[in-house]
Design a protein around this motif. Structure first.
Motif, PDB file in Angstrom:
ATOM      1  N   ASP A  84       0.821  -1.215   0.000  1.00  0.00           N
ATOM      2  CA  ASP A  84       0.000   0.000   0.000  1.00  0.00           C
ATOM      3  C   ASP A  84       0.852   1.261   0.000  1.00  0.00           C
ATOM      4  OD1 ASP A  84      -2.411  -1.385  -0.107  1.00  0.00           O
ATOM      5  OD2 ASP A  84      -2.588  -1.493   2.081  1.00  0.00           O
ATOM      6  N   ASN A  85       1.903   1.306   0.808  1.00  0.00           N
ATOM      7  CA  ASN A  85       2.801   2.471   0.825  1.00  0.00           C
ATOM      8  C   ASN A  85       3.505   2.646  -0.516  1.00  0.00           C
ATOM      9  OD1 ASN A  85       2.139   3.133   3.442  1.00  0.00           O
ATOM     10  ND2 ASN A  85       3.994   2.255   4.335  1.00  0.00           N
ATOM     11  N   PHE A  86       3.900   1.523  -1.114  1.00  0.00           N
ATOM     12  CA  PHE A  86       4.577   1.558  -2.405  1.00  0.00           C
ATOM     13  C   PHE A  86       3.651   2.128  -3.481  1.00  0.00           C
ATOM     14  CE2 PHE A  86       6.151  -0.651  -6.302  1.00  0.00           C
ATOM     15  CZ  PHE A  86       7.429  -0.118  -6.321  1.00  0.00           C
ATOM     16  N   VAL A  87       2.433   1.618  -3.548  1.00  0.00           N
ATOM     17  CA  VAL A  87       1.452   2.095  -4.530  1.00  0.00           C
ATOM     18  C   VAL A  87       1.170   3.585  -4.312  1.00  0.00           C
ATOM     19  CG1 VAL A  87      -0.945   1.891  -5.320  1.00  0.00           C
ATOM     20  CG2 VAL A  87       0.407  -0.177  -4.866  1.00  0.00           C
ATOM     21  N   ASP A  88       1.003   3.977  -3.051  1.00  0.00           N
ATOM     22  CA  ASP A  88       0.732   5.384  -2.736  1.00  0.00           C
ATOM     23  C   ASP A  88       1.905   6.277  -3.145  1.00  0.00           C
ATOM     24  OD1 ASP A  88      -0.854   7.508  -1.483  1.00  0.00           O
ATOM     25  OD2 ASP A  88       0.722   7.497   0.060  1.00  0.00           O
ATOM     26  N   ARG A 127      -2.725  -0.133 -10.248  1.00  0.00           N
ATOM     27  CA  ARG A 127      -2.418  -0.812  -8.982  1.00  0.00           C
ATOM     28  C   ARG A 127      -1.808  -2.190  -9.251  1.00  0.00           C
ATOM     29  NH1 ARG A 127      -3.126  -0.348  -3.549  1.00  0.00           N
ATOM     30  NH2 ARG A 127      -3.004  -2.325  -2.444  1.00  0.00           N
ATOM     31  N   GLU A 128      -2.351  -2.910 -10.240  1.00  0.00           N
ATOM     32  CA  GLU A 128      -1.825  -4.239 -10.565  1.00  0.00           C
ATOM     33  C   GLU A 128      -0.366  -4.169 -11.005  1.00  0.00           C
ATOM     34  OE1 GLU A 128      -4.899  -4.136 -13.011  1.00  0.00           O
ATOM     35  OE2 GLU A 128      -6.295  -5.262 -11.766  1.00  0.00           O
ATOM     36  N   SER A 129      -0.024  -3.163 -11.808  1.00  0.00           N
ATOM     37  CA  SER A 129       1.364  -2.991 -12.241  1.00  0.00           C
ATOM     38  C   SER A 129       2.262  -2.659 -11.052  1.00  0.00           C
ATOM     39  CB  SER A 129       1.471  -1.889 -13.291  1.00  0.00           C
ATOM     40  OG  SER A 129       0.855  -2.280 -14.481  1.00  0.00           O
ATOM     41  N   CYS A 130       1.773  -1.804 -10.168  1.00  0.00           N
ATOM     42  CA  CYS A 130       2.536  -1.451  -8.965  1.00  0.00           C
ATOM     43  C   CYS A 130       2.782  -2.680  -8.090  1.00  0.00           C
ATOM     44  CB  CYS A 130       1.819  -0.380  -8.153  1.00  0.00           C
ATOM     45  SG  CYS A 130       1.706   1.222  -8.960  1.00  0.00           S
ATOM     46  N   GLU A 131       1.746  -3.503  -7.950  1.00  0.00           N
ATOM     47  CA  GLU A 131       1.882  -4.718  -7.148  1.00  0.00           C
ATOM     48  C   GLU A 131       2.871  -5.688  -7.788  1.00  0.00           C
ATOM     49  OE1 GLU A 131      -2.140  -6.090  -6.737  1.00  0.00           O
ATOM     50  OE2 GLU A 131      -2.593  -4.619  -5.155  1.00  0.00           O
ATOM     51  N   GLN A 170       7.701   4.756 -18.633  1.00  0.00           N
ATOM     52  CA  GLN A 170       6.325   5.009 -18.185  1.00  0.00           C
ATOM     53  C   GLN A 170       6.360   5.849 -16.907  1.00  0.00           C
ATOM     54  OE1 GLN A 170       3.741   1.626 -18.127  1.00  0.00           O
ATOM     55  NE2 GLN A 170       2.046   2.769 -17.220  1.00  0.00           N
ATOM     56  N   ILE A 171       5.483   6.826 -16.837  1.00  0.00           N
ATOM     57  CA  ILE A 171       5.412   7.709 -15.678  1.00  0.00           C
ATOM     58  C   ILE A 171       4.862   6.913 -14.484  1.00  0.00           C
ATOM     59  CG2 ILE A 171       4.389   9.837 -14.736  1.00  0.00           C
ATOM     60  CD1 ILE A 171       6.489  10.235 -17.010  1.00  0.00           C
ATOM     61  N   ALA A 172       5.542   7.021 -13.355  1.00  0.00           N
ATOM     62  CA  ALA A 172       5.189   6.224 -12.172  1.00  0.00           C
ATOM     63  C   ALA A 172       3.729   6.408 -11.775  1.00  0.00           C
ATOM     64  CB  ALA A 172       6.117   6.578 -11.014  1.00  0.00           C
ATOM     65  N   SER A 173       3.252   7.640 -11.791  1.00  0.00           N
ATOM     66  CA  SER A 173       1.879   7.903 -11.342  1.00  0.00           C
ATOM     67  C   SER A 173       0.816   7.328 -12.286  1.00  0.00           C
ATOM     68  CB  SER A 173       1.650   9.409 -11.169  1.00  0.00           C
ATOM     69  OG  SER A 173       1.826  10.071 -12.396  1.00  0.00           O
ATOM     70  N   SER A 174       1.224   6.934 -13.492  1.00  0.00           N
ATOM     71  CA  SER A 174       0.264   6.382 -14.446  1.00  0.00           C
ATOM     72  C   SER A 174       0.118   4.860 -14.334  1.00  0.00           C
ATOM     73  CB  SER A 174       0.665   6.751 -15.878  1.00  0.00           C
ATOM     74  OG  SER A 174       1.798   6.003 -16.275  1.00  0.00           O
ATOM     75  N   LEU A 175       0.910   4.237 -13.482  1.00  0.00           N
ATOM     76  CA  LEU A 175       0.838   2.787 -13.336  1.00  0.00           C
ATOM     77  C   LEU A 175      -0.453   2.368 -12.640  1.00  0.00           C
ATOM     78  CD1 LEU A 175       4.489   2.056 -12.145  1.00  0.00           C
ATOM     79  CD2 LEU A 175       3.513   1.505 -14.380  1.00  0.00           C
TER      80      LEU A 175
END
Length: 135
Positions: free
Chosen positions: A63-67, A114-118, A107-112
């Motif tokens: 959750d912290n990583f995604v945020d 949630r599934e990609s972030c995970e 790719q811009i980090a904020s455009s990822l």
């Protein structure tokens, strides 16, 4: 380890220590870019104090990583290489985790999603743990 025919300490030695038990060690820098600094509490002094959490030993929660990623308007590879964001990820580790996560480095980090972030979070853990096992 030093061969018997090697100069000891090296002419490139920046820092040489001889311990009470006779053990000797030297920090050698042939390129002469390095500096040696000694501090009472290095974790409170830059640049160490400015490092982000260690990718292997202090992983962020999902959750912290995604945020964190959702607030970064920078290419994901550049962000992974930023040691103030996560420390311990170098160029080849960044390439490997992005490849395994199927994420383009620009790719811009904020455009990822949630599934990609995970997936990225999981890949960082797997790659750093695998690397640690081979050390």
């Amino acid at each position: 380890a030093v061969n018997s025919e090697d100069e000891w300490p090296s002419k490139y030695s920046k820092f040489f220590v001889e311990l009470d038990d006779g053990l000797e060690f030297s920090f050698t820098d042939k390129r002469r870019f390095a500096r040696v600094r000694l501090f009472d509490d290095p974790e409170t002094v830059p640049p160490i104090s400015e490092l982000g959490p260690d990718a292997l030993f202090e992983p962020m929660s999902v959750d912290n990583f995604v945020d964190s990623l959702s607030r970064k308007k920078i290419g994901i590879k550049a962000l992974l290489l930023d040691q103030s964001f996560i420390s311990g990820i170098g160029n080849w580790i960044a390439d490997e985790v992005l490849y395994q996560s199927k994420i383009h480095p620009l790719q811009i980090a904020s455009s990822l999603t949630r599934e990609s972030c995970e997936a990225l979070h999981q890949s960082i853990q797997e790659v750093t743990l695998t690397l640690h096992c081979f050390e």
